[in-house]
Design an enzyme around this catalytic site. Sequence first.
Site, mmCIF file in Angstrom:
data_model
loop_
_atom_site.group_PDB
_atom_site.id
_atom_site.type_symbol
_atom_site.label_atom_id
_atom_site.label_comp_id
_atom_site.label_asym_id
_atom_site.label_seq_id
_atom_site.Cartn_x
_atom_site.Cartn_y
_atom_site.Cartn_z
ATOM 1 N N LYS A 65 4.633 -0.755 3.518
ATOM 2 C CA LYS A 65 5.687 -0.932 2.505
ATOM 3 C C LYS A 65 6.127 0.407 1.915
ATOM 4 O O LYS A 65 7.324 0.678 1.801
ATOM 5 C CB LYS A 65 5.195 -1.872 1.408
ATOM 6 C CG LYS A 65 6.189 -2.103 0.267
ATOM 7 C CD LYS A 65 5.881 -3.374 -0.483
ATOM 8 C CE LYS A 65 4.467 -3.421 -0.991
ATOM 9 N NZ LYS A 65 4.213 -2.450 -2.090
ATOM 10 N N THR A 119 5.671 3.396 3.222
ATOM 11 C CA THR A 119 6.284 4.162 4.315
ATOM 12 C C THR A 119 7.729 3.732 4.522
ATOM 13 O O THR A 119 8.634 4.570 4.680
ATOM 14 C CB THR A 119 5.476 3.963 5.609
ATOM 15 O OG1 THR A 119 4.135 4.412 5.401
ATOM 16 C CG2 THR A 119 6.085 4.727 6.772
ATOM 17 N N ARG A 130 5.092 4.424 -7.547
ATOM 18 C CA ARG A 130 3.915 4.536 -8.407
ATOM 19 C C ARG A 130 3.038 5.700 -7.941
ATOM 20 O O ARG A 130 3.081 6.105 -6.786
ATOM 21 C CB ARG A 130 3.091 3.242 -8.352
ATOM 22 C CG ARG A 130 3.781 2.033 -8.937
ATOM 23 C CD ARG A 130 2.959 0.777 -8.720
ATOM 24 N NE ARG A 130 2.800 0.477 -7.311
ATOM 25 C CZ ARG A 130 1.883 -0.335 -6.809
ATOM 26 N NH1 ARG A 130 1.024 -0.934 -7.608
ATOM 27 N NH2 ARG A 130 1.815 -0.564 -5.521
ATOM 28 N N LYS A 151 -8.514 1.569 0.900
ATOM 29 C CA LYS A 151 -7.086 1.558 1.175
ATOM 30 C C LYS A 151 -6.562 2.922 1.615
ATOM 31 O O LYS A 151 -5.620 3.041 2.379
ATOM 32 C CB LYS A 151 -6.329 1.080 -0.079
ATOM 33 C CG LYS A 151 -4.833 0.914 0.104
ATOM 34 C CD LYS A 151 -4.239 0.292 -1.154
ATOM 35 C CE LYS A 151 -2.728 0.139 -1.028
ATOM 36 N NZ LYS A 151 -2.021 1.419 -1.132
ATOM 37 N N ALA A 197 -0.913 -4.237 -8.842
ATOM 38 C CA ALA A 197 -0.099 -5.454 -8.887
ATOM 39 C C ALA A 197 -0.933 -6.720 -8.837
ATOM 40 O O ALA A 197 -0.425 -7.794 -9.150
ATOM 41 C CB ALA A 197 0.906 -5.455 -7.740
ATOM 42 N N PHE A 231 2.151 -4.924 -3.498
ATOM 43 C CA PHE A 231 1.784 -6.082 -2.698
ATOM 44 C C PHE A 231 2.993 -6.960 -2.369
ATOM 45 O O PHE A 231 4.101 -6.446 -2.190
ATOM 46 C CB PHE A 231 0.650 -6.863 -3.365
ATOM 47 C CG PHE A 231 -0.603 -6.059 -3.540
ATOM 48 C CD1 PHE A 231 -1.154 -5.360 -2.479
ATOM 49 C CD2 PHE A 231 -1.238 -5.972 -4.775
ATOM 50 C CE1 PHE A 231 -2.307 -4.594 -2.635
ATOM 51 C CE2 PHE A 231 -2.389 -5.217 -4.942
ATOM 52 C CZ PHE A 231 -2.919 -4.536 -3.866
ATOM 53 N N PHE A 252 6.015 -1.628 15.868
ATOM 54 C CA PHE A 252 4.944 -0.989 16.617
ATOM 55 C C PHE A 252 5.268 -1.050 18.113
ATOM 56 O O PHE A 252 5.979 -1.964 18.559
ATOM 57 C CB PHE A 252 3.600 -1.690 16.350
ATOM 58 C CG PHE A 252 3.005 -1.375 15.009
ATOM 59 C CD1 PHE A 252 1.949 -0.469 14.900
ATOM 60 C CD2 PHE A 252 3.498 -1.964 13.847
ATOM 61 C CE1 PHE A 252 1.403 -0.176 13.657
ATOM 62 C CE2 PHE A 252 2.950 -1.674 12.611
ATOM 63 C CZ PHE A 252 1.898 -0.776 12.518
ATOM 64 N N TRP A 311 8.170 5.450 10.528
ATOM 65 C CA TRP A 311 6.873 6.107 10.669
ATOM 66 C C TRP A 311 6.936 7.186 11.751
ATOM 67 O O TRP A 311 6.445 8.293 11.567
ATOM 68 C CB TRP A 311 5.783 5.084 11.005
ATOM 69 C CG TRP A 311 4.397 5.676 11.021
ATOM 70 C CD1 TRP A 311 3.534 5.772 9.974
ATOM 71 C CD2 TRP A 311 3.723 6.251 12.146
ATOM 72 N NE1 TRP A 311 2.359 6.378 10.372
ATOM 73 C CE2 TRP A 311 2.460 6.683 11.700
ATOM 74 C CE3 TRP A 311 4.069 6.450 13.486
ATOM 75 C CZ2 TRP A 311 1.536 7.310 12.541
ATOM 76 C CZ3 TRP A 311 3.150 7.086 14.332
ATOM 77 C CH2 TRP A 311 1.891 7.497 13.864
#
Length: 557
Positions: A72, A74, A95, A106, A274, A302, A383, A411
Amino acid sequence: MLSDIEIAQNAKVELINKIAEKINIPEKYVENYGSYKAKIDYRYLLEELKDKEDGKLILVTAINPTPAGEGKTTTTIGLGDAFTKLGKKTIIALREPSLGPVFGIKGGAAGGGYAQVVPMEDINLHFTGDFHAIGAANNLLAAMLDNHIHQGNELDIDSRRIVWRRALDMNDRQLRQIVNGLGGRVQGVPREDGFDITVASEVMAVFCLSNDIIELKENLSKIIVAYNRVGEPVTAGDLKAQGAMAALLKDALKPNLVQTLEGTPAFIHGGPFANIAHGCNSVIATQMASKIADYTITEAGFGADLGAEKFVDIKCRKTGLKPSAVVIVATVKALKYNGGIERSELEKENLQALEKGLPNLLKHVENITQVFKIPAVVAINKFPTDTEDELNLIKEKCLELGVNVKLSEVWGKGGLGGIDLAKEVIKLTEEESFMEYAYELNMPIKDKIKAIARKLYGADDVEFSAKASREINNFEKLGFGNLPICMAKNQYSLTDDPKILGRPEGFNITIRDITISAGAGFLVALTGDIMKMPGLPKVPAAESIDIDIDGKIKGLF
């Protein structure tokens, strides 16, 4: 293949003053923290821009996160770079990362691949010290509270009903429940206590929802720290703590300016979780970006059941902000995981599993377009293992809900990989947005919680523990019944059980407790086993992080 940190360290980036110059921020408002990051003096800048019309606001959200990853942040960063490539004056608002997840499971939160904000090491590790200031303000209040009791307890505080906890920006389960004040009379009054992670502190929420230092001070004074022996709330204002707390936060309140790998400006400021807090960056940073740029791209933590709901029902309700469009991020692998496939099998084509997991995405689409009535597009973070048949199935199902699907390849390609997505988002921002809230503030507390659970999660009903019901009755008697709700729920499932994936039906949500963040201006409803102090995993990310003799950090991702 280069790692994220290697890509970031090899990048040729501009001096931060050049980035500020790009978006017409006068040098007198730029406070440099080295060559590549700065704080912006918001007060006078916002005063100068107060009559300027706001630009378009774009919110990036996602499906429920999975171990397969969704990308998200990225996507948010790459989308911003795509807007820049299309010649649009754009600012990204994000954030700040918490040290807990960085050293936990994470990892960092500065994007990935060729869609990153830099300097990524600084952003992920301490940054400009904002979180330390927030933790210090939180703990100053705790110290003043315990000192007041030790020095005679003039406010008649019931030590059994102290609700304020200490804070630390680290995952440390050992500190969840403690006993302090031991060691004799001069060491304080013994009592049970505990620590929350800094991003779950009410000070963080107050910080992110305040428009200036005066409002910050007023909101800090409203924080309820305890109750006296007749059941009346005792506040930070009663302890005369708000002035000193605000003084600690004076510089932290100024938004941080950095840049992407491609030179798109980014404000990174504030960082409530969140799943246990409201999950949005500061209103000061978002409002400043909206005044300066034609397009502001921000994200909420999230999925749309948590971050996006709180963005609309808490942040937008308070500020009057209104997104012109929403991007909902998903991956083929994550949807197959929601369909019950083991992680080791996710790279193989499996249309049956994909079709079984797709309802999770479709529920989030419905949340945005049917509950909140905001135009949306689905961004599939692509991907190499994704097949045409899988991608076509996602497009087909989303089109049935009137929502287009665009591939995101930021990405690997940076802004160029998000051009099609950016064009779709620009088109959506030209449509009229009739944003609605999930509930009205004048509804009873239980009805507001039920509205969220039924509309956003798809629950049949909500069950309230005896303790939660008692607290709700108490808050309504104290005059707090008209506050919005901040749901503390696991991020992995639409239910309060993180193991139930997809789009379940026939379930209830259980509220085990409810607390008040009177300073932030919302009630927190706690579900399931959600905790405000996470723990480290068996193999924490910290084990892979190192630094060499030249000060070069390795292993940060």
